[in-house]
Design a protein around this motif. Structure first.
Motif, PDB file in Angstrom:
ATOM      1  N   ARG A 163       8.244   3.028 -28.638  1.00  0.00           N
ATOM      2  CA  ARG A 163       8.912   4.011 -27.786  1.00  0.00           C
ATOM      3  C   ARG A 163       8.032   5.238 -27.814  1.00  0.00           C
ATOM      4  O   ARG A 163       7.191   5.377 -28.721  1.00  0.00           O
ATOM      5  CB  ARG A 163      10.339   4.330 -28.245  1.00  0.00           C
ATOM      6  N   PRO A 164       8.121   6.118 -26.843  1.00  0.00           N
ATOM      7  CA  PRO A 164       7.236   7.287 -26.857  1.00  0.00           C
ATOM      8  C   PRO A 164       7.310   8.039 -28.188  1.00  0.00           C
ATOM      9  O   PRO A 164       8.380   8.448 -28.630  1.00  0.00           O
ATOM     10  CB  PRO A 164       7.758   8.133 -25.700  1.00  0.00           C
ATOM     11  N   GLY A 165       6.151   8.143 -28.846  1.00  0.00           N
ATOM     12  CA  GLY A 165       6.095   8.896 -30.089  1.00  0.00           C
ATOM     13  C   GLY A 165       6.387   8.130 -31.352  1.00  0.00           C
ATOM     14  O   GLY A 165       6.380   8.695 -32.443  1.00  0.00           O
TER      15      GLY A 165
ATOM     16  N   PRO B  11      14.013  10.175 -34.364  1.00  0.00           N
ATOM     17  CA  PRO B  11      14.557   8.825 -34.564  1.00  0.00           C
ATOM     18  C   PRO B  11      14.808   8.510 -36.031  1.00  0.00           C
ATOM     19  O   PRO B  11      14.286   9.175 -36.934  1.00  0.00           O
ATOM     20  CB  PRO B  11      13.464   7.924 -33.984  1.00  0.00           C
ATOM     21  N   ILE B  12      15.600   7.477 -36.236  1.00  0.00           N
ATOM     22  CA  ILE B  12      15.840   6.953 -37.583  1.00  0.00           C
ATOM     23  C   ILE B  12      14.951   5.728 -37.775  1.00  0.00           C
ATOM     24  O   ILE B  12      15.011   4.774 -36.990  1.00  0.00           O
ATOM     25  CB  ILE B  12      17.323   6.574 -37.776  1.00  0.00           C
ATOM     26  N   LEU B  13      14.106   5.768 -38.805  1.00  0.00           N
ATOM     27  CA  LEU B  13      13.156   4.705 -39.117  1.00  0.00           C
ATOM     28  C   LEU B  13      13.622   3.942 -40.346  1.00  0.00           C
ATOM     29  O   LEU B  13      14.303   4.503 -41.211  1.00  0.00           O
ATOM     30  CB  LEU B  13      11.767   5.285 -39.403  1.00  0.00           C
ATOM     31  N   ALA B  14      13.229   2.668 -40.444  1.00  0.00           N
ATOM     32  CA  ALA B  14      13.587   1.893 -41.637  1.00  0.00           C
ATOM     33  C   ALA B  14      12.642   0.723 -41.815  1.00  0.00           C
ATOM     34  O   ALA B  14      12.057   0.213 -40.849  1.00  0.00           O
ATOM     35  CB  ALA B  14      15.029   1.387 -41.547  1.00  0.00           C
ATOM     36  N   VAL B  15      12.494   0.293 -43.069  1.00  0.00           N
ATOM     37  CA  VAL B  15      11.778  -0.935 -43.409  1.00  0.00           C
ATOM     38  C   VAL B  15      12.575  -1.672 -44.471  1.00  0.00           C
ATOM     39  O   VAL B  15      13.288  -1.055 -45.275  1.00  0.00           O
ATOM     40  CB  VAL B  15      10.347  -0.661 -43.936  1.00  0.00           C
TER      41      VAL B  15
ATOM     42  N   VAL C   8       6.068   1.784 -39.952  1.00  0.00           N
ATOM     43  CA  VAL C   8       6.690   2.492 -38.830  1.00  0.00           C
ATOM     44  C   VAL C   8       6.429   3.979 -39.028  1.00  0.00           C
ATOM     45  O   VAL C   8       6.539   4.499 -40.140  1.00  0.00           O
ATOM     46  CB  VAL C   8       8.199   2.177 -38.715  1.00  0.00           C
ATOM     47  N   TRP C   9       6.042   4.663 -37.924  1.00  0.00           N
ATOM     48  CA  TRP C   9       5.741   6.088 -38.048  1.00  0.00           C
ATOM     49  C   TRP C   9       5.907   6.802 -36.699  1.00  0.00           C
ATOM     50  O   TRP C   9       5.850   6.164 -35.636  1.00  0.00           O
ATOM     51  CB  TRP C   9       4.333   6.301 -38.571  1.00  0.00           C
ATOM     52  N   THR C  10       6.179   8.084 -36.787  1.00  0.00           N
ATOM     53  CA  THR C  10       6.224   8.931 -35.606  1.00  0.00           C
ATOM     54  C   THR C  10       4.866   9.590 -35.417  1.00  0.00           C
ATOM     55  O   THR C  10       4.123   9.788 -36.375  1.00  0.00           O
ATOM     56  CB  THR C  10       7.297  10.010 -35.731  1.00  0.00           C
ATOM     57  N   HIS C  11       4.540   9.913 -34.195  1.00  0.00           N
ATOM     58  CA  HIS C  11       3.275  10.564 -33.884  1.00  0.00           C
ATOM     59  C   HIS C  11       3.447  12.072 -33.917  1.00  0.00           C
ATOM     60  O   HIS C  11       4.494  12.598 -33.530  1.00  0.00           O
ATOM     61  CB  HIS C  11       2.786  10.163 -32.488  1.00  0.00           C
TER      62      HIS C  11
END
Length: 231
Positions: A9-11, A108-112, A227-230
């Motif tokens: 998704r964007p970013g 956003p909420i990220l998870a692994v 997973v990461w945000t830009h």
């Protein structure tokens, strides 16, 4: 460096590394200096701009930790954050990366999650989704990375029966006709019950020499789901 990578998704990007990125685990007898250098190279390749991936001390359980800021790796098998880049390590177990829209716009909420046989049986993925939703995540999607497939993961008959009694989708038979477990199928079934969209499901680690596989070589390294945000 990356087996699969996409701006989902964007970013926000999701990726899974390959053996060419080198071993990323500190617990397999590798030189820690070399491991940390590989992690730094991975962070540069991901374009983290000086940020770092949060790794964890994985113990085949179902504990989920919320990560607010980078720190010492928690003893857990899943992590959730609202922006801190996250990493999960595997070499046949199922690496699951998840993403949801957060309650704050553009955050956003990220998870692994690390879903091996004990993790699938103890519902580490449902526990991760529950933690994401507790932090306001909606519209959750999941990416299942490369892991050993049901046609290759041989187990004793009693072990297959025990896990399949908890998650029936894991019941399988190997390509040579012995009892097996299909852990990716078990994760997919759990995600479906949770109404989580599956965006990607990866290849078999044992069948791909470009991926680490513990069943191919017990002295192997670990690759990562990320997973990461830009910036």
């Amino acid at each position: 460096m990356f087996w699969w990578r996409n701006e989902v998704r964007p970013g926000v990007s999701v990726a899974f590394t390959e053996a060419g990125a080198g071993n990323l685990a500190l617990h397999v007898g590798d030189d820690p200096v070399n491991v940390m250098a590989r992690r730094a190279a991975l962070e540069t390749a991901a374009g983290l701009g000086g940020r770092q991936f949060q790794f964890m001390d994985q113990v085949h359980g179902n504990s989920v930790e919320f990560i607010g800021t980078l720190g010492a790796g928690p003893t857990a098998d899943a992590m959730v954050s609202d922006g801190q880049p996250l990493a999960v390590m595997v070499a046949d177990c199922v690496p699951v990366v998840l993403l949801g829209a957060g309650p704050v716009q553009d955050k956003p909420i990220l998870a692994v999650a690390h879903a091996g046989r004990p993790g699938v049986a103890s519902h580490v993925v449902p526990a991760t989704v529950a933690e994401m939703r507790r932090h306001g995540a909606t519209g959750i999607r999941a990416w299942i990375g490369p892991s050993v497939c049901g046609a290759c993961y041989e187990v004793p008959a009693h072990m297959r029966a025990a896990v399949a009694a908890i998650e029936p989708a894991t019941w399988s038979e190997t390509s040579w006709g012995t009892p097996g477990l299909d852990l990716p199928a078990g994760v997919r079934a759990q995600l479906a019950v949770l109404d989580v969209e599956l965006a990607y499901s990866g290849e078999c680690t044992l069948e791909n020499d470009s991926l680490f596989s513990y069943r191919r070589d017990a002295q192997t390294g670990r690759f990562a789901g990320l997973v990461w945000t830009h910036d």
